[in-house]
Design an enzyme around this catalytic site. Structure first.
Site, PDB file in Angstrom:
ATOM      1  N   LYS A 196       0.765  -0.801   0.187  1.00  0.00           N
ATOM      2  CA  LYS A 196       0.002   0.078  -0.062  1.00  0.00           C
ATOM      3  C   LYS A 196       1.186   1.611  -0.087  1.00  0.00           C
ATOM      4  O   LYS A 196       1.320   1.584   1.085  1.00  0.00           O
ATOM      5  CB  LYS A 196      -0.729   0.325   1.549  1.00  0.00           C
ATOM      6  CG  LYS A 196      -1.625   1.507   0.990  1.00  0.00           C
ATOM      7  CD  LYS A 196      -2.253   1.614   1.789  1.00  0.00           C
ATOM      8  CE  LYS A 196      -1.457   3.489   3.391  1.00  0.00           C
ATOM      9  NZ  LYS A 196      -1.710   4.184   2.400  1.00  0.00           N
ATOM     10  N   GLU A 401      10.354  15.386  15.333  1.00  0.00           N
ATOM     11  CA  GLU A 401      10.845  15.542  13.281  1.00  0.00           C
ATOM     12  C   GLU A 401      10.040  16.432  12.399  1.00  0.00           C
ATOM     13  O   GLU A 401       9.022  16.082  13.129  1.00  0.00           O
ATOM     14  CB  GLU A 401      11.049  14.044  12.665  1.00  0.00           C
ATOM     15  CG  GLU A 401      10.893  13.666  11.533  1.00  0.00           C
ATOM     16  CD  GLU A 401      10.716  12.373  11.245  1.00  0.00           C
ATOM     17  OE1 GLU A 401       9.663  11.591  11.339  1.00  0.00           O
ATOM     18  OE2 GLU A 401      11.072  11.334  10.964  1.00  0.00           O
TER      19      GLU A 401
HETATM   20  P1  NAP Z   1       2.498   7.861   8.349  1.00  0.00           P
HETATM   21  O1  NAP Z   1       1.426   8.593   8.346  1.00  0.00           O
HETATM   22  O2  NAP Z   1       2.504   7.373   9.073  1.00  0.00           O
HETATM   23  O3  NAP Z   1       2.337   6.889   7.192  1.00  0.00           O
HETATM   24  C1  NAP Z   1       3.084   5.499   5.830  1.00  0.00           C
HETATM   25  C2  NAP Z   1       1.956   5.226   5.674  1.00  0.00           C
HETATM   26  O4  NAP Z   1       0.854   3.998   6.822  1.00  0.00           O
HETATM   27  C3  NAP Z   1       0.886   5.222   4.680  1.00  0.00           C
HETATM   28  O5  NAP Z   1       0.712   4.616   3.845  1.00  0.00           O
HETATM   29  C4  NAP Z   1      -0.177   5.657   5.721  1.00  0.00           C
HETATM   30  O6  NAP Z   1      -1.162   5.480   4.542  1.00  0.00           O
HETATM   31  C5  NAP Z   1      -0.333   4.744   6.757  1.00  0.00           C
HETATM   32  N1  NAP Z   1      -1.406   4.132   7.715  1.00  0.00           N
HETATM   33  C6  NAP Z   1      -1.491   5.646   8.042  1.00  0.00           C
HETATM   34  N2  NAP Z   1      -2.726   5.135   9.036  1.00  0.00           N
HETATM   35  C7  NAP Z   1      -2.181   3.823   9.261  1.00  0.00           C
HETATM   36  C8  NAP Z   1      -2.720   2.513  10.575  1.00  0.00           C
HETATM   37  N3  NAP Z   1      -3.285   3.323  11.724  1.00  0.00           N
HETATM   38  N4  NAP Z   1      -2.428   1.207   9.859  1.00  0.00           N
HETATM   39  C9  NAP Z   1      -1.231   1.327   8.566  1.00  0.00           C
HETATM   40  N5  NAP Z   1      -0.658   2.285   8.394  1.00  0.00           N
HETATM   41  C10 NAP Z   1      -0.899   2.809   8.181  1.00  0.00           C
HETATM   42  O7  NAP Z   1       3.415   8.152   7.617  1.00  0.00           O
HETATM   43  P2  NAP Z   1       4.070   9.692   7.355  1.00  0.00           P
HETATM   44  O8  NAP Z   1       3.634  10.774   7.004  1.00  0.00           O
HETATM   45  O9  NAP Z   1       3.312   8.720   5.242  1.00  0.00           O
HETATM   46  O10 NAP Z   1       5.851   9.900   6.395  1.00  0.00           O
HETATM   47  C11 NAP Z   1       6.607  10.433   6.503  1.00  0.00           C
HETATM   48  C12 NAP Z   1       7.416   9.333   8.301  1.00  0.00           C
HETATM   49  O11 NAP Z   1       7.975   8.269   7.790  1.00  0.00           O
HETATM   50  C13 NAP Z   1       7.661  10.613   8.873  1.00  0.00           C
HETATM   51  O12 NAP Z   1       8.256   9.839  10.114  1.00  0.00           O
HETATM   52  C14 NAP Z   1       9.281   9.297   8.868  1.00  0.00           C
HETATM   53  O13 NAP Z   1      10.640  10.092   9.472  1.00  0.00           O
HETATM   54  C15 NAP Z   1       8.912   7.730   8.043  1.00  0.00           C
HETATM   55  N6  NAP Z   1      10.289   7.805   7.587  1.00  0.00           N
HETATM   56  C16 NAP Z   1      11.147   6.131   7.979  1.00  0.00           C
HETATM   57  C17 NAP Z   1      11.570   6.288   7.115  1.00  0.00           C
HETATM   58  C18 NAP Z   1      12.439   4.675   7.536  1.00  0.00           C
HETATM   59  O14 NAP Z   1      12.900   3.940   6.901  1.00  0.00           O
HETATM   60  N7  NAP Z   1      12.690   4.394   8.556  1.00  0.00           N
HETATM   61  C19 NAP Z   1      11.785   6.029   5.329  1.00  0.00           C
HETATM   62  C20 NAP Z   1      11.031   7.383   5.389  1.00  0.00           C
HETATM   63  C21 NAP Z   1      10.169   7.632   5.812  1.00  0.00           C
HETATM   64  P3  NAP Z   1      -1.745   7.315   4.308  1.00  0.00           P
HETATM   65  O15 NAP Z   1      -0.760   8.373   4.078  1.00  0.00           O
HETATM   66  O16 NAP Z   1      -2.541   6.958   3.311  1.00  0.00           O
HETATM   67  O17 NAP Z   1      -2.825   7.641   4.925  1.00  0.00           O
END
Ligand code: NAP
Ligand code: MG
Length: 490
Positions: A196, A401
């Site tokens: 997804k 962050e």
């Molecule tokens: P996010 O809000 O946690 O979303 C990540 C993914 O999870 C999206 O596909 C999101 O869907 C989905 N999601 C949201 N709520 C969920 C739930 N309750 N259950 C399962 N899946 C769910 O993060 P983001 O804002 O997209 O990305 C930014 C974050 O990613 C930052 O904190 C960054 O540091 C982290 N990141 C970490 C790495 C690493 O390798 N450590 C790499 C890149 C990014 P939707 O967006 O479609 O709602």
């Protein structure tokens, strides 16, 4: 020298990765009006018949509609993956490798399309999509294809076996690259996949689905389902998924960990970060300044391993800050499709508001605010490169962050002091060290609680090297042999 020419030496990435043709010709790239779910080798309508808009954050214009998958669609995708697993896990490992090589080669052939769509949908500079994201994504397939028939040599006497169906959830900052990080090792290890993408950036994952179809990959081996957080949650809770691989925010990661507690699902979490980038007085200063610029402004700062906390040894603080400000003035913020742009669009309005809120918080906390004076387009989501000088350890802008082009700056006197400050944070994903002394690099990197430590460079990625965090940055590794292990049982 005009600003544009001058900037050719700017945030420029020279890679020796797979060749990607220049994407400047965007005329022949057409997007569909509507995108369906990719299940069992076919594009199918969502059960709910619902579609959501996806926009170009650089213009705020709607560019397509994307299907919203609900629990029934998730179930359909998992069933397809389960059925495909029976065959995929039994074909010879060499055959499996051939499919993955083919995917890598097709991605190279279509590199221009992938780069343009990635930039249109996510706001990142075309130079980065073209020179980093797409070639590196292809390289993850090449690298893992090579392991497919060598797993028993990689893990001798351990009889490595695939887990089954992997549910993979990825964020919006590197949509194609994160898909490649996850899908390539899962397939090489003999698993099937339901992936997804994030709501705001579904289009390159769906382009990837076309590529899987065209590569002849057996139906159901990879399924791509689009939607928002609820769709992700439905995957996490599906009883017939054997492994969840998640990259995203720490908050959602914690929720996922709670929801699968007590089940036998395996889990890897790649979460947030707040990396220390440390400059010592003996560092090559110009090189370090360039590394700091790349460390925080690459991909608009939407980078989990961004060097978002700069520590400068006191004796060189003035000169580093002066050079940093000068260098920031030469950065071009604007149209991500322009090859000269250094900082493209912020991924979404929601993210821009979050960054602006943190800028307000930083000012209220009393750190000294500095922003480059560059012009920004009136339409679209943009943020000027920003510094907070004289930040302190207790500030929220130092601890939390921001995920945008915002750098906090602190100074230090001794090695002990900077190690203590760098580690005194909830995250532990990455760190950077700038010094002329090899012994200092070994000493400090062994004391950093960070999964990746770069020395005299920053944001260097390679499919052969493992990546992952400590503490609230998650657990499990992606990349290298370490990245195959979470997709195997022994
Ligand atoms: P996010 O809000 O946690 O979303 C990540 C993914 O999870 C999206 O596909 C999101 O869907 C989905 N999601 C949201 N709520 C969920 C739930 N309750 N259950 C399962 N899946 C769910 O993060 P983001 O804002 O997209 O990305 C930014 C974050 O990613 C930052 O904190 C960054 O540091 C982290 N990141 C970490 C790495 C690493 O390798 N450590 C790499 C890149 C990014 P939707 O967006 O479609 O709602
Ligand atoms: Mg989100």
């Amino acid at each position: 020298m005009s600003k544009k020419q001058e900037n050719k030496i700017g945030l420029d990435f020279k890679t020796d990765w797979a060749y990607a043709p220049a994407p400047e010709d965007t005329k022949h790239i057409t997007l569909q009006k509507q995108y369906d779910l990719f299940i069992d080798g076919k594009f199918v309508k969502p059960n709910s018949k619902k579609y959501f808009d996806t926009i170009n954050p650089a213009t705020e214009q709607k560019i397509a509609e994307v299907a919203e998958a609900d629990e029934k669609d998730v179930d359909k995708a998992v069933k397809a993956a389960r059925k495909a697993f029976e065959k995929w896990s039994k074909i010879s490992a060499k055959e499996r490798g051939k499919y993955i090589y083919r995917i890598a080669r097709l991605m190279q052939e279509r590199a221009r399309e992938f780069a343009v769509i990635e930039t249109m949908n996510g706001g990142k500079c075309i130079r980065e999509s073209r020179d980093i994201d797409v070639p590196l994504a292809a390289n993850h397939f090449f690298y893992n294809a090579g392991w497919a028939d060598k797993l028993e040599y990689a893990f001798p006497n351990r009889n490595p076996q695939p887990l089954g169906v992997a549910g993979q959830i990825i964020p919006w900052n590197f949509p194609l690259l994160m898909a490649a990080w996850k899908i390539a090792p899962a397939l090489a290890a003999g698993n099937t996949v339901v992936l997804k993408p994030a709501e705001t950036t579904s289009l390159t994952a769906l382009k990837l689905a076309e590529l899987f179809r065209d590569s002849g990959l057996p139906d159901g081996v990879v399924n791509i389902i689009t939607g928002a957080g609820k769709t992700g949650a439905a995957m996490v809770n599906h009883p017939d998924i054997n492994k969840i691989a998640f990259t995203g925010s720490t908050d959602v990661g914690k929720m996922i960990q709670k929801s699968i507690a007590g089940t036998d699902k395996k889990l890897t979490l790649e979460l947030g970060g707040k990396a220390a980038n440390i400059i010592f007085e003996d560092a090559p200063i110009d090189q370090a300044v360039e590394g700091v610029i790349n460390g925080i402004f690459f991909n608009q700062g939407h980078v989990c391993c961004a060097g978002s906390r700069l520590f400068i040894q006191e004796s060189v603080a003035d000169i580093v800050i002066r050079k940093l400000k000068d260098r920031m003035e030469s950065l071009i913020v604007g149209d991500p499709m322009d090859k000269n742009t250094d900082i493209g669009a912020i991924n979404s309005k929601e993210q821009l508001l979050k960054i602006q809120e943190y800028i307000k918080i930083g000012k209220n906390e009393g750190a000294d605010f500095y922003q480059s004076s560059c012009a920004i387009p009136s339409k679209g989501y943009y943020c000027r490169p920003t510094l907070f000088l004289n930040a302190s350890q207790s500030h929220r802008i130092v601890q939390e962050e921001i995920f945008g082009p915002v750098l906090t700056i602190q100074t230090f006197r001794t090695i002990e002091e900077v190690i203590e400050k760098a580690n005194n944070i909830a995250y532990g994903l990455s760190a950077g060290i700038w010094t002329d002394k090899g012994s200092k690099i070994f000493n400090i990197s062994s004391k950093m609680r960070a999964g990746v430590v770069w020395a005299n460079t920053y944001n260097k990625f390679d499919p052969a090297s493992p990546f992952g965090g400590y503490k609230e940055s998650g657990f499990g590794r992606e990349g290298g042999l370490h990245g195959l292990m979470p997709y195997l049982k022994f």
